[in-house]
Design a protein around this motif. Structure first.
Motif, PDB file in Angstrom:
ATOM      1  N   SER A   6       0.933  -1.113  -0.023  1.00  0.00           N
ATOM      2  CA  SER A   6      -0.077  -0.008   0.136  1.00  0.00           C
ATOM      3  C   SER A   6       0.570   1.323  -0.565  1.00  0.00           C
ATOM      4  CB  SER A   6      -1.201   0.128   1.179  1.00  0.00           C
ATOM      5  OG  SER A   6      -1.968  -1.178   1.087  1.00  0.00           O
ATOM      6  N   ASP A   7       2.071   1.025   0.889  1.00  0.00           N
ATOM      7  CA  ASP A   7       3.402   1.988   0.620  1.00  0.00           C
ATOM      8  C   ASP A   7       3.315   3.100  -0.440  1.00  0.00           C
ATOM      9  OD1 ASP A   7       2.497   2.175   3.301  1.00  0.00           O
ATOM     10  OD2 ASP A   7       4.760   2.075   4.145  1.00  0.00           O
ATOM     11  N   ASP A   8       3.141   2.068  -1.200  1.00  0.00           N
ATOM     12  CA  ASP A   8       3.366   2.524  -3.104  1.00  0.00           C
ATOM     13  C   ASP A   8       2.685   3.475  -3.465  1.00  0.00           C
ATOM     14  OD1 ASP A   8       5.551   0.677  -2.380  1.00  0.00           O
ATOM     15  OD2 ASP A   8       5.281  -0.799  -3.804  1.00  0.00           O
ATOM     16  N   PHE A   9       1.459   3.267  -2.781  1.00  0.00           N
ATOM     17  CA  PHE A   9       0.419   3.901  -4.116  1.00  0.00           C
ATOM     18  C   PHE A   9      -0.193   5.201  -2.294  1.00  0.00           C
ATOM     19  CE2 PHE A   9       1.108   0.266  -5.622  1.00  0.00           C
ATOM     20  CZ  PHE A   9       0.766   0.497  -7.207  1.00  0.00           C
ATOM     21  N   LEU A  10       0.636   5.649  -1.646  1.00  0.00           N
ATOM     22  CA  LEU A  10      -0.183   6.259  -0.685  1.00  0.00           C
ATOM     23  C   LEU A  10      -0.226   7.754  -0.889  1.00  0.00           C
ATOM     24  CD1 LEU A  10      -0.745   5.645   2.346  1.00  0.00           C
ATOM     25  CD2 LEU A  10       1.465   6.704   2.815  1.00  0.00           C
ATOM     26  N   LEU A  11       0.824   8.075  -1.914  1.00  0.00           N
ATOM     27  CA  LEU A  11       0.181   9.465  -2.341  1.00  0.00           C
ATOM     28  C   LEU A  11      -1.475   9.790  -3.479  1.00  0.00           C
ATOM     29  CD1 LEU A  11       1.077  12.287  -3.218  1.00  0.00           C
ATOM     30  CD2 LEU A  11       2.771  11.962  -5.224  1.00  0.00           C
ATOM     31  N   GLN A  12      -0.745   8.695  -4.124  1.00  0.00           N
ATOM     32  CA  GLN A  12      -2.442   8.757  -4.508  1.00  0.00           C
ATOM     33  C   GLN A  12      -3.790   8.378  -3.969  1.00  0.00           C
ATOM     34  OE1 GLN A  12       0.256   6.793  -5.529  1.00  0.00           O
ATOM     35  NE2 GLN A  12       0.361   6.330  -7.472  1.00  0.00           N
ATOM     36  N   TRP A  13      -3.459   7.335  -3.182  1.00  0.00           N
ATOM     37  CA  TRP A  13      -4.249   7.359  -1.840  1.00  0.00           C
ATOM     38  C   TRP A  13      -4.969   8.645  -1.051  1.00  0.00           C
ATOM     39  CZ3 TRP A  13      -8.039   4.004  -0.590  1.00  0.00           C
ATOM     40  CH2 TRP A  13      -8.366   3.862   0.618  1.00  0.00           C
ATOM     41  N   ARG A  14      -4.088   9.264  -0.538  1.00  0.00           N
ATOM     42  CA  ARG A  14      -4.432  10.285   0.281  1.00  0.00           C
ATOM     43  C   ARG A  14      -4.665  11.742  -0.811  1.00  0.00           C
ATOM     44  NH1 ARG A  14       2.029  10.748   3.086  1.00  0.00           N
ATOM     45  NH2 ARG A  14       1.273   9.283   4.782  1.00  0.00           N
ATOM     46  N   GLU A  15      -4.422  11.658  -2.406  1.00  0.00           N
ATOM     47  CA  GLU A  15      -5.329  12.618  -2.776  1.00  0.00           C
ATOM     48  C   GLU A  15      -6.268  12.476  -3.246  1.00  0.00           C
ATOM     49  OE1 GLU A  15      -2.213  12.260  -6.711  1.00  0.00           O
ATOM     50  OE2 GLU A  15      -0.980  13.752  -5.421  1.00  0.00           O
ATOM     51  N   GLN A  16      -7.420  10.938  -2.974  1.00  0.00           N
ATOM     52  CA  GLN A  16      -8.317  10.658  -3.246  1.00  0.00           C
ATOM     53  C   GLN A  16      -9.497  11.018  -1.996  1.00  0.00           C
ATOM     54  OE1 GLN A  16     -10.121   8.982  -5.972  1.00  0.00           O
ATOM     55  NE2 GLN A  16     -11.463  10.202  -4.716  1.00  0.00           N
ATOM     56  N   ILE A  17      -8.435  10.589  -1.028  1.00  0.00           N
ATOM     57  CA  ILE A  17      -9.401  10.895  -0.210  1.00  0.00           C
ATOM     58  C   ILE A  17      -9.337  12.466   0.353  1.00  0.00           C
ATOM     59  CG2 ILE A  17      -9.423  10.832   2.551  1.00  0.00           C
ATOM     60  CD1 ILE A  17      -7.992   8.145   2.379  1.00  0.00           C
ATOM     61  N   ASP A  18      -9.208  13.325  -0.343  1.00  0.00           N
ATOM     62  CA  ASP A  18      -8.680  14.446  -0.455  1.00  0.00           C
ATOM     63  C   ASP A  18      -9.841  14.618  -0.860  1.00  0.00           C
ATOM     64  OD1 ASP A  18      -6.925  15.596   2.047  1.00  0.00           O
ATOM     65  OD2 ASP A  18      -5.145  15.163   0.515  1.00  0.00           O
ATOM     66  N   ARG A  19      -9.941  14.916  -1.897  1.00  0.00           N
ATOM     67  CA  ARG A  19     -11.113  14.744  -3.599  1.00  0.00           C
ATOM     68  C   ARG A  19     -11.961  14.559  -2.569  1.00  0.00           C
ATOM     69  NH1 ARG A  19      -7.130  12.899  -6.973  1.00  0.00           N
ATOM     70  NH2 ARG A  19      -8.248  10.695  -7.222  1.00  0.00           N
ATOM     71  N   THR A  20     -12.554  13.383  -1.868  1.00  0.00           N
ATOM     72  CA  THR A  20     -13.513  12.516  -1.679  1.00  0.00           C
ATOM     73  C   THR A  20     -13.438  11.635  -1.312  1.00  0.00           C
ATOM     74  OG1 THR A  20     -15.895  12.047  -1.734  1.00  0.00           O
ATOM     75  CG2 THR A  20     -14.542  12.082  -3.399  1.00  0.00           C
ATOM     76  N   PRO A  21     -13.656  11.285   0.112  1.00  0.00           N
ATOM     77  CA  PRO A  21     -13.664   9.871   0.502  1.00  0.00           C
ATOM     78  C   PRO A  21     -14.790   8.895   0.261  1.00  0.00           C
ATOM     79  CG  PRO A  21     -14.437  11.602   2.662  1.00  0.00           C
ATOM     80  CD  PRO A  21     -14.545  12.264   1.220  1.00  0.00           C
ATOM     81  N   TYR A  22     -15.828   8.940  -0.364  1.00  0.00           N
ATOM     82  CA  TYR A  22     -16.968   8.875  -1.142  1.00  0.00           C
ATOM     83  C   TYR A  22     -16.602   7.970  -2.405  1.00  0.00           C
ATOM     84  CZ  TYR A  22     -19.855   9.860   2.466  1.00  0.00           C
ATOM     85  OH  TYR A  22     -20.154  10.633   3.750  1.00  0.00           O
ATOM     86  N   PHE A  23     -15.349   7.256  -2.791  1.00  0.00           N
ATOM     87  CA  PHE A  23     -15.275   7.052  -3.861  1.00  0.00           C
ATOM     88  C   PHE A  23     -15.546   5.247  -4.281  1.00  0.00           C
ATOM     89  CE2 PHE A  23     -11.533   6.461  -1.263  1.00  0.00           C
ATOM     90  CZ  PHE A  23     -10.974   6.060  -1.834  1.00  0.00           C
ATOM     91  N   ASP A  24     -15.231   4.478  -4.926  1.00  0.00           N
ATOM     92  CA  ASP A  24     -15.282   2.770  -4.989  1.00  0.00           C
ATOM     93  C   ASP A  24     -13.867   2.588  -5.900  1.00  0.00           C
ATOM     94  OD1 ASP A  24     -15.517   3.673  -7.730  1.00  0.00           O
ATOM     95  OD2 ASP A  24     -17.500   2.514  -7.999  1.00  0.00           O
ATOM     96  N   THR A  25     -13.802   1.145  -5.834  1.00  0.00           N
ATOM     97  CA  THR A  25     -13.308   0.267  -6.786  1.00  0.00           C
ATOM     98  C   THR A  25     -12.498   1.176  -7.918  1.00  0.00           C
ATOM     99  OG1 THR A  25     -14.158  -1.196  -7.444  1.00  0.00           O
ATOM    100  CG2 THR A  25     -12.920  -1.537  -5.029  1.00  0.00           C
TER     101      THR A  25
END
Length: 375
Positions: free
Chosen positions: A95-114
């Motif tokens: 997961s740490d390899d994609f942590l930047l994308q994860w944080r950016e997605q949550i900042d946009r909206t935590p309501y997202f899907d796969t």
């Protein structure tokens, strides 16, 4: 993020905070429910409350040092585990390899899907998994002392995507976590989670959102007209994520609708060449998109069957979908609806098991000829 930021789900919020304030907090909780109900936002808000020094009725106080961090998602005592993909053969991603994308997605909206997540990590044509290396990475993190001197929290998104080896290695960690460590699992298919993990977590069911909750959120957060907000809230069927996608004229859903219409028209007219071309187009999609497409087809089949009963309050169709259903719905009835649904379900199963997509979709199209004529 506090519980004030979460749409609806008042009973779940109250239950979570009661566990915390009454000191009845289990070491592992699994939030379960349908897509778009707000499971991940609830987990994020509760994680902040757990890490807060002075949590209140609405969760985190937002004033203590941990809450005043520029981003909760960078809190050193908050760890994330989520499904990822291999960039190239031989990779051992965590997961740490994609942590930047994860944080950016949550900042946009935590309501997202796969679907959104696959797009974020540029893996639209791949399947995502929580690989076995993730358990080793998490064990190393939790072996360290809490940097803030309080709790450590692990949010695991989609634990049903764990490889069996991963789940078995994490089992002991979840069963006997380091002191002060809490796990928050977020699952939309809890029955797919390893049984021994299910037995070691406290399950909390998160129901679909009410139409009124979604409508109010759309009115307040997106300034839609009352008519548009009501229509989107009804079509969304309890999923705020689905409402957002409809509002943004989701291109994937429009693409799936076009493929659904093509399949039904070509099969009814017995256009074998066009059916074969259709199967090639569908086969070019990645496995995850193919599964979402077949899920969409099953939803449309249900909508067309219900349409025949002339009960608009039971239908969840957009304008274009309804225009098509006006002519197509009579061909879906009690004589063929179960058989067609079974074929779509079998196709989804075969795609999941990596059967040749070209063969699966052309076979589905050929069977649809007979099934539609039976109607």
């Amino acid at each position: 993020m506090t519980f004030r930021d979460i749409i609806g789900q008042e009973q779940v919020k109250e239950h979570l905070m009661r566990l915390l304030t009454e000191n009845k907090l289990p070491h592992a909780i699994m939030l379960c429910g349908p897509r778009g109900a707000g499971k991940l936002p609830l987990a994020l808000a509760f994680a902040q409350a757990l890490l807060c020094q002075h949590p209140g009725q609405d969760g985190a106080c937002e004033n203590c040092p941990g809450c005043r961090m520029s981003s909760l998602w960078a809190h050193p005592d908050l760890h994330f585990t989520f499904p990822v993909c291999k960039i190239k053969s031989g990779d051992h991603p965590v997961s740490d390899d994609f942590l930047l994308q994860w944080r950016e997605q949550i900042d946009r909206t935590p309501y997202f899907d796969t679907e959104d997540w696959l797009e974020d990590i540029k893996a639209e044509n791949q399947q995502i998994t929580i690989y076995v290396q993730e358990s080793d990475s998490l064990q190393r993190k939790l072996a360290l002392k809490s940097s803030q001197g309080g709790r450590k929290v692990v949010v695991i998104w989609l634990p049903e995507r764990m490889m069996e080896q991963t789940a078995n290695k994490l089992l002991k960690l979840i069963e006997e976590p380091p002191h002060g460590t809490h796990f928050l699992l977020v699952s939309q298919e809890p029955d797919m989670v390893l049984g021994t993990i299910q037995s070691r977590v406290q399950r909390i069911n998160v129901p679909p959102l009410s139409e009124d909750s979604i409508r109010q959120a759309l009115l307040q957060r997106h300034a839609l007209s009352a008519e548009d907000a009501s229509l989107l809230a009804h079509i969304a069927q309890g999923s705020y994520t689905a409402a957002l996608k409809r509002m943004q004229n989701d291109t994937e859903q429009a693409f799936f609708f076009d493929l659904f219409v093509q399949l039904m028209r070509h099969s009814y007219a017995r256009r074998i060449k066009e059916m074969y071309r259709w199967s090639l187009t569908a086969a070019e999609l990645g496995r995850e998109r193919q599964k979402r497409m077949l899920e969409y087809f099953q939803g449309q089949l249900r909508e067309n069957f219900i349409y025949n009963f002339h009960r608009p309050e039971l239908n969840y169709l957009g304008h274009e979908e309804e225009n098509f259903s006006m002519r197509f719905a009579p061909f879906i009835n009690e004589r063929n609806v179960v058989d067609i649904m079974d074929e779509l379900s079998n196709a989804e199963r075969d795609i999941t098991q990596n059967v040749s997509a070209r063969m699966v979709f052309f076979d589905l199209a050929l069977k649809m000829i007979v099934l539609l004529k039976n109607g």
